[in-house]
Design a protein around this motif. Sequence first.
Motif, PDB file in Angstrom:
ATOM      1  N   VAL A  57       0.966  -1.306   0.119  1.00 19.04           N
ATOM      2  CA  VAL A  57       0.443   0.084   0.105  1.00 19.04           C
ATOM      3  C   VAL A  57       0.721   1.037  -0.142  1.00 19.04           C
ATOM      4  N   PRO A  58       1.820   1.394  -1.079  1.00 20.05           N
ATOM      5  CA  PRO A  58       2.140   2.270  -1.116  1.00 20.05           C
ATOM      6  C   PRO A  58       2.184   3.969  -0.801  1.00 20.05           C
ATOM      7  N   GLY A  59       2.783   4.658   0.475  1.00 17.05           N
ATOM      8  CA  GLY A  59       1.425   5.806   0.559  1.00 17.05           C
ATOM      9  C   GLY A  59       0.987   5.514   1.567  1.00 17.05           C
ATOM     10  N   GLY A  60       0.820   4.398   2.176  1.00 13.68           N
ATOM     11  CA  GLY A  60      -0.689   4.455   2.930  1.00 13.68           C
ATOM     12  C   GLY A  60      -2.455   4.607   2.852  1.00 13.68           C
ATOM     13  N   PRO A  61      -3.083   4.414   3.318  1.00 14.44           N
ATOM     14  CA  PRO A  61      -4.303   4.204   3.231  1.00 14.44           C
ATOM     15  C   PRO A  61      -4.906   5.848   2.765  1.00 14.44           C
ATOM     16  N   THR A  62      -5.741   6.291   2.427  1.00 13.09           N
ATOM     17  CA  THR A  62      -6.208   7.330   2.927  1.00 13.09           C
ATOM     18  C   THR A  62      -7.189   7.257   4.339  1.00 13.09           C
ATOM     19  N   ALA A  63      -7.428   8.141   4.962  1.00 15.06           N
ATOM     20  CA  ALA A  63      -8.224   8.253   6.078  1.00 15.06           C
ATOM     21  C   ALA A  63      -9.766   7.348   5.937  1.00 15.06           C
ATOM     22  N   ALA A  64     -10.339   7.330   5.632  1.00 19.23           N
ATOM     23  CA  ALA A  64     -11.302   6.845   4.833  1.00 19.23           C
ATOM     24  C   ALA A  64     -10.767   5.322   4.654  1.00 19.23           C
ATOM     25  N   GLN A  65      -9.853   4.985   3.843  1.00 19.44           N
ATOM     26  CA  GLN A  65      -9.460   3.890   3.856  1.00 19.44           C
ATOM     27  C   GLN A  65      -9.674   3.276   5.413  1.00 19.44           C
ATOM     28  N   ALA A  66      -8.675   3.451   6.521  1.00 17.78           N
ATOM     29  CA  ALA A  66      -8.169   3.256   7.285  1.00 17.78           C
ATOM     30  C   ALA A  66      -9.445   2.984   8.376  1.00 17.78           C
ATOM     31  N   LYS A  67     -10.359   3.800   8.089  1.00 17.32           N
ATOM     32  CA  LYS A  67     -11.688   3.751   9.090  1.00 17.32           C
ATOM     33  C   LYS A  67     -12.207   2.254   8.938  1.00 17.32           C
ATOM     34  N   SER A  68     -12.128   2.532   7.109  1.00 15.78           N
ATOM     35  CA  SER A  68     -12.702   1.071   7.060  1.00 15.78           C
ATOM     36  C   SER A  68     -12.167   0.008   6.914  1.00 15.78           C
ATOM     37  N   LEU A  69     -10.540  -0.203   7.011  1.00 18.22           N
ATOM     38  CA  LEU A  69      -9.807  -1.203   7.696  1.00 18.22           C
ATOM     39  C   LEU A  69     -10.328  -2.149   9.009  1.00 18.22           C
ATOM     40  N   ARG A  70     -10.923  -0.710  10.065  1.00 21.84           N
ATOM     41  CA  ARG A  70     -10.546  -0.838  11.225  1.00 21.84           C
ATOM     42  C   ARG A  70     -11.947  -1.338  12.174  1.00 21.84           C
TER      43      ARG A  70
END
Length: 441
Positions: free
Chosen positions: A347-360
């Motif tokens: 995941v180059p650059g990391g997940p977006t804030a929305a993607q991180a929230k969904s992953l959690r």
Amino acid sequence: MTGDLVDGRRVLGFGHADGPVSWADGTGTGGAGRSGAGGGGGDSGDRLLLDGDERASGPPARSADPDHHPALERTGPPPYRQIDTGNVHHADALAPGLVAAFEGLLYGPDAPGYLGALLDRLDAEGHGVWLVGGVPRDLVAGAAAGAAGGPATEGGTHDLDTTGTAPAGVFRTVTDEVLALDGASAELPRLFSPRSLVCSVLAVRRGRRTLDYRGLGLTGMPYPATGTDLLQDARQRDLTVNTLLYDPVRRLVLDPLGWALADLGHGSGAAPPPLRIALPESPTRPDVCAELLLRAAKFLIRWEARPGLDTAALRSWAAGLPADLAVRLDGGPEGWSRLAELWKAWVPGGPTAAQAKSLREYGPAMSGLLDRLGARERSDVREEPGVRERSDVREEPHVRERSDVRERPDVRERSGARGRSGVPERSGGSFGSGPADEGGA
């Protein structure tokens, strides 16, 4: 062949190590051996693994050349006898144009020029070799979706990931000989990783595809090893949709576990077809669980906009993982360094804030991994010489695609075979050549 017997001991597979080898009777070492059908000569580095060797700290100094084992009994089933015949399909029977799509990648203008000769040579010497990973997954998924103009891979795949029954040393020997006969390919860079047993032939021209090969996975070993068991290999891959194999010699698509085609939506008739994210099996080791969870996160991000994405099975598995999974990794052999490197690559650059929230939302184990990876990234930034701590580092930071992660210690068309649609009886080789119906190798 996994399942053969040597002096009454069951063959597990193959390891790899430098140094002299011992013959079966202990009277000799070294020897050139033979490259064909699993002949792991003294200079190939291949080591034969038998029952009991899983308790050793490394591969034994035992030759993998079948000529050195006169007591060898061919009792192991060849690959195409290991799986249900209903899980073996001619590619064009799945979707018209699927063979052409595979061959465009394998033999088209951007494909390695040596590839056809290499596949011919491996097959002639009794070794099975299959395309695995993203290419068969995406081509079959495209066929299931009825992609306009025929099946296609997403994003233009450049790497060809393959697996097979040949141990690493034999594959390297055969590849070197094939490349030496192909003047245009003789100088291509080759890489070999003793830690993963991955053999690679790189490309030097932009847009040309590289070739990666690793033998079929062998579980339960404390050191890198490969086998010849299609089912065992499939069970240790990350997702069911990544267990598909393609035989370029016979134009066959293999679904060893019988789940991949259904999970790719093949035959559903839906538009678009559903895509189910699920694991072949549930591992227990914390390091394997963590890597699989991050791999799943990679695909969740990649396919986040895909209609019909079914994540119920993944959610159930992730929610059942220990909440302190991240803490349980602290005593691992490589700690967090490897996971952090994989995550940055996947995941180059990391997940977006929305993607991180969904992953959690996949549970405390996922949240714990993201927290620890984020803290690690911030620490790395602070420790860079001359670099001030950045205020824009994501708390949920940002794994090349290898789909056979479980139990790892460190965590084309041939002219002579075209048109065959039946399931072959030959063994697919990996330990020695023999009659096609008698176990082969």
